[in-house]
Design an enzyme around this catalytic site. Structure first.
Site, PDB file in Angstrom:
ATOM      1  NE  ARG A 108      -2.528  -4.495  -2.919  1.00 55.87           N
ATOM      2  CZ  ARG A 108      -2.425  -4.236  -1.856  1.00 55.87           C
ATOM      3  NH1 ARG A 108      -2.672  -2.688  -1.615  1.00 55.87           N
ATOM      4  NH2 ARG A 108      -1.811  -4.912  -1.026  1.00 55.87           N
TER       5      ARG A 108
ATOM      6  CB  CYS B   5      -1.193  -0.183   0.848  1.00 53.56           C
ATOM      7  SG  CYS B   5      -1.866  -1.288   1.579  1.00 53.56           S
TER       8      CYS B   5
HETATM    9  C1  BEZ Z   1       0.578  -4.627   1.646  1.00 56.20           C
HETATM   10  O1  BEZ Z   1       2.143  -5.189   1.873  1.00 56.20           O
HETATM   11  O2  BEZ Z   1       0.172  -3.488   1.957  1.00 56.20           O
HETATM   12  C2  BEZ Z   1      -0.084  -5.600   1.971  1.00 56.20           C
HETATM   13  C3  BEZ Z   1      -0.160  -7.126   1.740  1.00 56.20           C
HETATM   14  C4  BEZ Z   1      -0.999  -8.178   1.937  1.00 56.20           C
HETATM   15  C5  BEZ Z   1      -2.410  -7.510   2.461  1.00 56.20           C
HETATM   16  C6  BEZ Z   1      -2.792  -6.664   2.601  1.00 56.20           C
HETATM   17  C7  BEZ Z   1      -1.348  -4.942   2.679  1.00 56.20           C
END
Ligand code: BEZ
Length: 221
Positions: free
Chosen positions: A132, A55
Site C-alpha cells: 500500500r 483495498c
Molecule cells: C485486503 O483485504 O485488501 C488484503 C488483505 C491482505 C492482503 C492483501 C489484501
C-alpha cells in the site's frame, strides 16, 4: 566541469526531491503518461489486489476524498498488478454493492513496470502484489512524499489530505508544519541559518517564539 547527475531512483527506490520516474501505462481510462499530468499534483497509489476487503475500503475512501483533492489541483491514480478487466469489474462491483463510484484511473501493471520503477513490491510481504504505497508528485513532477503501508493495514485518508495541504502550504508560504498540523493551525518559521539571523529572529514581533530556532506564526489575518 561536468555536473554529476543524481539518479531519480536508487536501488529501484524513487527519491524525494527528485523528478518522479516517468511512465506510460494502460489504465481503466485508456493509456496515460505521467507527463500528461504536468501542472497538476498527482497521488499515485498502489493496492495489493482487486476484490479484496481492505483495498475496497481504501478505494471507497479515495473516491470520497477525490472532490477535496480536486479543489487542491490534485488527481488520483491507482495501480495494482491486475488486468484492466479485473479493475473494471471491481469498480463496477464497488458501485453496485457499496454505492460508491470510483472514477479515477487505475493502472493495470501486469508486467510490474511501474511497480518496479517506484519500488512498490516488498518481497518480504508479497512477491506478486504491490504494497500500500502512496507517492505524492507535485505540479512540476517532482516526487514530494512517500508513504508505505503493509498489506494488512488500510491507509488513513485524512492523513493523505493533510499531507497535500501541508506540502502546498509549505510551498506557498515558505514555512514548515509541525506534528499533527491541520489547516488553520500555526506554522513553523524555518530556523535561522546564521548567528546574525538568529539574533534577528529573537527581535521578530507578531510571532510565537519559544527560542531562536523554534518560532511559530499564524497564517490567518
Ligand atoms: C485486503 O483485504 O485488501 C488484503 C488483505 C491482505 C492482503 C492483501 C489484501
Amino acid at each position: 566541469m561536468q555536473e554529476m547527475m543524481t539518479p531519480a531512483t536508487t536501488n529501484g527506490m524513487p527519491r524525494l526531491g527528485m523528478p518522479a520516474p516517468q511512465f506510460q501505462a494502460q489504465t481503466t481510462h485508456g493509456t496515460i503518461r505521467l507527463e500528461d499530468y504536468k501542472g497538476s499534483w498527482v497521488i499515485l497509489f498502489s493496492h495489493p489486489a482487486d476484490f479484496t476487503p481492505v483495498c475496497t475500503t481504501e478505494f471507497m475512501g479515495f473516491a470520497q476524498i477525490q472532490p477535496e483533492l480536486r479543489k487542491m489541483n490534485t488527481e488520483l491514480l491507482g495501480l495494482s498488478i491486475d488486468s484492466v478487466y479485473s479493475h473494471i469489474a471491481w469498480v463496477r462491483n464497488i458501485e453496485e454493492k457499496m454505492g460508491v463510484k470510483v472514477d479515477f484511473p487505475i493502472i493495470a501493471d501486469l508486467n510490474k513496470e511501474v511497480a518496479s520503477l517506484y519500488g512498490m513490491i516488498m518481497p518480504g510481504e508479497s512477491k506478486t502484489e504491490t504494497s500500500r504505497c502512496v507517492f505524492v508528485i507535485d505540479d512540476k513532477q517532482v516526487l514530494r512524499a512517500m508513504i508505505y503501508y503493509p498489506l494488512t493495514t488500510g491507509r488513513n485518508m485524512d492523513e493523505i489530505l493533510r499531507l497535500i495541504q501541508a506540502l502546498q502550504t509549505s510551498d506557498a508560504k515558505s514555512v514548515a508544519t509541525p506534528a499533527n498540523w491541520r489547516p488553520g493551525d500555526k506554522v513553523i518559521i524555518p530556523p535561522p541559518l546564521t548567528q546574525e539571523a538568529a539574533e534577528e529572529r529573537m527581535k521578530m514581533t507578531g510571532v510565537e517564539r519559544t527560542d531562536w530556532y523554534f518560532t511559530k506564526k499564524s497564517l490567518e489575518g
